[in-house]
Design a protein around this motif. Structure first.
Motif, PDB file in Angstrom:
ATOM      1  N   ARG A  94       0.681  -1.279   0.087  1.00  0.00           N
ATOM      2  CA  ARG A  94       0.076  -0.085   0.018  1.00  0.00           C
ATOM      3  C   ARG A  94       0.859   1.286  -0.010  1.00  0.00           C
ATOM      4  N   ALA A 116       0.513   4.092  -2.690  1.00  0.00           N
ATOM      5  CA  ALA A 116      -0.021   5.662  -2.013  1.00  0.00           C
ATOM      6  C   ALA A 116       1.029   6.399  -3.115  1.00  0.00           C
ATOM      7  N   SER A 149       0.456   9.781  -5.325  1.00  0.00           N
ATOM      8  CA  SER A 149       1.276  11.149  -5.071  1.00  0.00           C
ATOM      9  C   SER A 149       1.652  11.605  -6.294  1.00  0.00           C
ATOM     10  N   GLN A 158      -4.483  -1.387 -10.528  1.00  0.00           N
ATOM     11  CA  GLN A 158      -5.302  -0.369 -10.453  1.00  0.00           C
ATOM     12  C   GLN A 158      -6.095   0.079 -11.736  1.00  0.00           C
ATOM     13  N   ARG A 199     -10.373   7.681  -4.698  1.00  0.00           N
ATOM     14  CA  ARG A 199      -9.614   6.833  -3.931  1.00  0.00           C
ATOM     15  C   ARG A 199      -8.648   6.084  -4.581  1.00  0.00           C
ATOM     16  N   ASP A 215      -5.857   8.424  -5.633  1.00  0.00           N
ATOM     17  CA  ASP A 215      -4.680   8.904  -4.516  1.00  0.00           C
ATOM     18  C   ASP A 215      -4.197   7.676  -4.026  1.00  0.00           C
ATOM     19  N   THR A 225      -5.339   5.090  -2.066  1.00  0.00           N
ATOM     20  CA  THR A 225      -6.039   4.659  -0.740  1.00  0.00           C
ATOM     21  C   THR A 225      -7.121   3.617  -0.964  1.00  0.00           C
ATOM     22  N   ALA A 226      -7.709   3.342  -2.213  1.00  0.00           N
ATOM     23  CA  ALA A 226      -8.311   1.968  -2.441  1.00  0.00           C
ATOM     24  C   ALA A 226      -7.784   1.080  -3.503  1.00  0.00           C
ATOM     25  N   ASP A 239      -9.972  -3.606  -1.731  1.00  0.00           N
ATOM     26  CA  ASP A 239     -11.154  -2.784  -1.334  1.00  0.00           C
ATOM     27  C   ASP A 239     -12.264  -2.881  -2.223  1.00  0.00           C
TER      28      ASP A 239
END
Length: 399
Positions: A39, A43, A47, A83, A105, A108, A110-111, A181
């Motif tokens: 993760r 992340a 970013s 992703q 999400r 960025d 986070t998911a 997720d």
């Protein structure tokens, strides 16, 4: 711009991505735990703005990203690709609510997204999938005597509410499972209808009845199986149209297949560059390895095949961006040639390096493990040949 040249800005961007991959992503990848979602790495991709580009870039830009990242950090490349694969159906076919909830999400980092198509009995033959989306039905009142049998059960829905189904069955070999997720899940809504009876659903990982388990695979990221025990979904979870989910799957794969080829080209280029450096500096038989004709000709063949694969990947991606009619065939050709080429180039590089290339931690030892899977996932090489032949015969019959 043609498919056979890149603008200076594109070349500069590729160079920047290679540097970012080596300096910022490689250290995070090295800290990851094999078989689990990294993760922190995802992340960082977020970013850097790379995940967000998945939803604003065309196929060629996607290929440039994947090749450039793969050259220096295959783990970062794969994290980005997964992703995109899992979230693209939401981007392309999702409702406003689905997109608003999940895409920011994903962008960025986070998911974690996953694409759940394959099953134990339906890998290469995706149209044969058996995960069932069974409608929840409400019993109709019995017909009065003499007026015939009762009507067929209706699809259950609350007053003014969405239709409802229960997902029952299994998915297997799903990247990012069971740690994602949410999942883009393809299920059969019309039994016996083949590809025409499949629906795509967006299924959050916390839905009751959805469980998963990891599989011990040759992979740095998680690959798992998912069990669906009457998992509830409604019309609000449908991606696209009911019974038209196969189009969602194939549209996603047509976009990502050339970029699988780009991933392979990135690995092939890394192996080729390592081989150039090794053969130029290695003393053997009174000279350098590169002075041996057998070695220099082998290196030339590696370079030839790598460049040919790159050009075909760019051509397929450009065709996709131009909405050309022959995208499925071109995508299949690009994936087939590039993945088979990368296998050849990495294997040849190992041979020219000798035993050191098989030492744990060596770049080529890493690439040797990484290069095998792309010849299978998103359609094995044999499936790509079938797609190519089908397109050729269809074109011939249309003349």
């Amino acid at each position: 711009m043609t498919a056979f040249s890149l603008e200076p800005a594109q070349l500069a961007w590729c160079a920047e991505l290679r540097t970012l991959a080596a300096e910022r992503l490689r250290p995070l990848a090295d800290k990851g735990e094999p078989g689990h979602v990294n993760r922190a790495l995802v992340a960082e991709l977020g970013s850097l703005g790379l995940l967000g580009r998945l939803f604003t870039s065309g196929a060629l830009d996607l290929c440039l990203m994947r090749e450039s990242l793969a050259y220096a950090c295959t783990e970062a490349e794969t994290a980005l690709a997964l992703q995109g694969l899992g979230a693209h159906p939401v981007h392309a076919h999702g409702t406003q609510e689905q997109r608003a909830r999940w895409l920011p999400r994903v962008a960025d980092g986070t998911a974690i997204a996953a694409f759940a198509l394959s099953e134990p009995g339906a890998g290469s033959d995706a149209a044969a999938l058996e995960l069932r989306a069974e409608p929840e039905s409400r019993p109709e009142p019995e017909s009065p005597q003499g007026e015939g049998p009762p009507a067929a059960p209706a699809l259950a829905a609350a007053p003014d509410g969405p239709a409802r189904w229960r997902l029952t069955g299994e998915k297997c070999w799903i990247s990012n499972a069971p740690e994602a997720d949410f999942y883009t899940v393809f299920a059969r809504t019309a039994p016996g209808a083949g590809a025409r009876g499949v629906t795509a659903f967006l299924v959050p990982a916390d839905r009751p009845g959805l469980t998963g388990r990891g599989l011990d695979m040759l992979s740095p990221h998680p690959i798992g199986a998912l069990d669906f025990d009457a998992v509830p979904v409604t019309a609000d979870d449908v991606l696209g149209a009911v019974d038209r989910g196969f189009r969602v799957a194939m549209g996603t794969l047509n976009l990502f297949r050339p970029s699988v080829g780009a991933f392979a080209v990135g690995m092939a280029q890394a192996a080729l560059d390592a081989t150039l450096a090794h053969t130029a500096g290695r003393d053997a038989f009174g000279g350098k390895l590169r002075d041996l004709q057998a070695v220099s000709h082998q290196v030339a063949e590696m370079a030839l095949r790598t460049e040919a694969a790159r050009l075909m990947v760019h051509a397929a991606a450009s065709a996709h961006d131009a909405d050309a009619p022959d995208v499925p065939g071109r995508s299949a050709m690009a994936k087939l040639l590039a993945t088979e080429t990368a296998q050849y180039v990495v294997d040849a590089a190992v041979q020219l390096h000798g035993a050191r290339a098989l030492q744990r931690g060596h770049l080529l030892e890493h690439l040797y493990r990484e290069v095998r899977a792309p010849r299978i996932y998103e359609g094995a090489s044999e499936v790509q040949r079938g797609i190519i032949a089908k397109e050729l015969y269809a074109r011939q019959e249309a003349r």
